[in-house]
Design an enzyme around this catalytic site. Structure first.
Site, mmCIF file in Angstrom:
data_model
loop_
_atom_site.group_PDB
_atom_site.id
_atom_site.type_symbol
_atom_site.label_atom_id
_atom_site.label_comp_id
_atom_site.label_asym_id
_atom_site.label_seq_id
_atom_site.Cartn_x
_atom_site.Cartn_y
_atom_site.Cartn_z
ATOM 1 N N HIS A 44 -66.086 96.254 17.990
ATOM 2 C CA HIS A 44 -64.652 96.542 18.009
ATOM 3 C C HIS A 44 -64.265 97.428 19.188
ATOM 4 O O HIS A 44 -63.148 97.319 19.715
ATOM 5 C CB HIS A 44 -64.261 97.227 16.694
ATOM 6 C CG HIS A 44 -62.796 97.260 16.427
ATOM 7 N ND1 HIS A 44 -62.059 96.123 16.170
ATOM 8 C CD2 HIS A 44 -61.913 98.296 16.372
ATOM 9 C CE1 HIS A 44 -60.789 96.448 15.961
ATOM 10 N NE2 HIS A 44 -60.674 97.756 16.084
ATOM 11 N N ASP A 77 -67.823 92.415 15.828
ATOM 12 C CA ASP A 77 -66.770 93.334 15.390
ATOM 13 C C ASP A 77 -66.798 93.402 13.866
ATOM 14 O O ASP A 77 -66.541 92.410 13.187
ATOM 15 C CB ASP A 77 -65.408 92.830 15.876
ATOM 16 C CG ASP A 77 -64.280 93.821 15.644
ATOM 17 O OD1 ASP A 77 -64.386 94.628 14.705
ATOM 18 O OD2 ASP A 77 -63.304 93.782 16.402
ATOM 19 N N SER A 124 -56.415 96.071 18.314
ATOM 20 C CA SER A 124 -56.683 96.409 16.918
ATOM 21 C C SER A 124 -55.373 96.429 16.122
ATOM 22 O O SER A 124 -54.665 95.433 16.079
ATOM 23 C CB SER A 124 -57.421 97.754 16.851
ATOM 24 O OG SER A 124 -57.897 98.015 15.557
#
Length: 476
Positions: free
Chosen positions: A420, A388, A286
């Site tokens: 995600h 995501d 991320s």
């Protein structure tokens, strides 16, 4: 049964035009024997506007695009970098640490270790708690009471509750395992510490994954990588989880600087913990994927003679793993705003709108003045879930296409239906076979078929119904 590779072509690129390799992986409960492979041609134009470099440096690396087949998992991609010329760099700007103690890779004592004592760690934790409390109050003044942020915060509470059985078990391992070396100091700034996850088997130098955690540039912490560290160490891989200053304690340039210092420590000192300095892999998740990508691009620019002196070499990084990352901030500002990371906060993190290009690796590598750095970049392997919503999978696809078009080695693997957090949390907590985990292990272990085939009992940490509920309520 070997995976079936289906070639799908939307339009054929010219033979002289490189194509980005993309793999689609089915859900774990879909037919795992089917893998769709598609190649995307070059429809993009080079951005000609000047892009301010992040920082700089390079390493000579040439090769052809990777070809994937049903048997490539044993080493097709690893051939990209097995013959890379590695340079050693004894330059170390982090030679002095004031609060070091001793320890060994197997939990004993060794003069090479820099782990704090229990008393020092308690004092450090108290100081950090006070500091983080003050920073949280400052952060709340930025966030205000936006309804999107409030709803995300409530969803986060539900999400954490559903995964709590797994968090408790991982937390116990983190605090009590003799194979976890916590809070090793790597620099002189706040939160310049890292955790090491060491294999039980201490024979021979081990491959190393230097991991930069995510957390929306705001709530990242080194312990977030404890599940990854535990499971990779069970496969004889050392994991270094690098902490860094978050916003508002620091802005993006501070985060990149911290990550670079942490990587420098790993490159220069991992041999003291049983790691192989010639087999280091850089990984981020991320926001951590973005920070790590900025760091490696900055490093190759430095190495090309356009920046400050360096304390580690990009040639020591065998490959970059980007999990659910975003690499073109100009394309993500509005998306983040709609998801609750408001524009005013995000621009403060990134040091203003004028800095978005500087901290967008996808744009930096397209700077015509930096063409010479491409050959020095390590192979990039990007992982992303197709569902995501925090950072759309198009972010990884676009970055991989850009890198490949410029002549760099790039591969994107898409996991159908994954969100995600599925790839990083829910799937590892599910136990059993984890596709992305096995993809990483296959690259890191290379041609070591014995190590790749090592059977490890990955037990379930959270009941399935709670994992499915967490999938639906996840605010990420």
């Amino acid at each position: 049964m070997p995976s079936q590779i289906l070639q799908i072509s939307h339009h054929l690129p010219p033979k002289s035009s490189p194509s980005t390799e993309m793999m689609f992986k089915s859900l774990i409960y879909d037919d795992p024997s089917t893998t769709l492979l598609s190649r995307f041609g070059d429809d993009h134009h080079t951005i000609s506007s000047t892009v301010k470099p992040l920082l700089s440096r390079s390493s000579s690396y040439n090769g052809t695009a990777m070809k994937t087949s049903s048997s490539s998992s044993a080493g097709g991609f690893t051939g990209w970098y097995q013959n890379r010329r590695r340079r050693s760099n004894s330059d170390n700007c982090l030679s002095a640490f004031s609060d070091d103690t001793n320890g060994t890779a197997d939990g004993g004592n060794n003069s090479g270790d820099r782990q704090t004592t229990i008393g020092q760690e308690v004092g450090h934790a108290a100081a950090e708690t006070f500091l983080l409390t003050r920073l949280c109050l400052k952060l709340l003044s930025y966030l205000g009471v936006g309804y999107r942020w409030i709803t995300r915060f409530m969803a986060l509470g539900c999400y954490a509750f559903l995964l709590m059985p797994g968090f408790i078990q991982v937390g116990y391992y983190y605090f009590f395992s003799p194979y976890v070396r916590r809070s090793i100091v790597y620099g002189d700034q706040p939160r310049n510490r890292l955790d090491l996850y060491l294999p039980k088997n201490s024979t021979g130098p081990k491959p190393v994954v230097a991991f930069v955690t995510g957390g929306a540039w705001i709530i990242g912490y080194k312990a977030w990588g404890s599940l990854l560290g535990q499971q990779l160490s069970e496969r004889d891989i050392i994991v270094a989880c690098i902490d860094y200053r978050n916003f508002p304690q620091g802005s993006i340039s501070d985060m990149v600087k911290d990550a670079s210092s942490g990587i420098s420590f790993v490159c220069n000192h991992i041999a003291e913990y049983g790691g192989d300095p010639d087999r280091i892999y850089l990984m981020g998740q991320s926001a951590g994927a973005h920070i790590a990508a900025c760091t490696i691009v900055e490093q190759v620019i430095k190495e090309s003679g356009e920046g400050d002196s360096v304390s580690w070499s990009s040639s020591q990084i065998n490959a970059y793993f980007g999990l659910s990352g975003g690499y073109n901030l100009l394309n993500l500002v509005d998306h983040f705003h709609s998801r609750g990371l408001y524009r005013s906060i995000f621009l403060s993190i990134m040091e203003g709108e004028e800095s978005l290009r500087q901290f967008s690796p996808e744009l930096v590598v397209q700077n015509p003045n930096l063409k010479h750095i491409i050959a020095r970049l390590p192979p990039f392997i990007l992982f992303h879930g197709t569902d995501d919503y925090s950072i759309p999978s198009d972010a990884s696809k676009s970055f991989a296409e850009t890198l490949q078009r410029l002549g760099a080695k790039a591969k994107v693997i898409l996991y159908e239906g994954k969100t995600h957090t599925d790839l990083f949390l829910q799937d590892p907590m599910r136990g059993g076979i984890d596709e992305m985990f096995e993809d990483i292990v296959t690259v890191v272990l290379g041609d070591d078929q014995e190590a790749i085939g090592k059977s490890v009992d990955r037990r379930r940490l959270v009941p399935e119904f709670m994992l499915k509920l967490a999938h639906w309520v996840s605010p990420f």
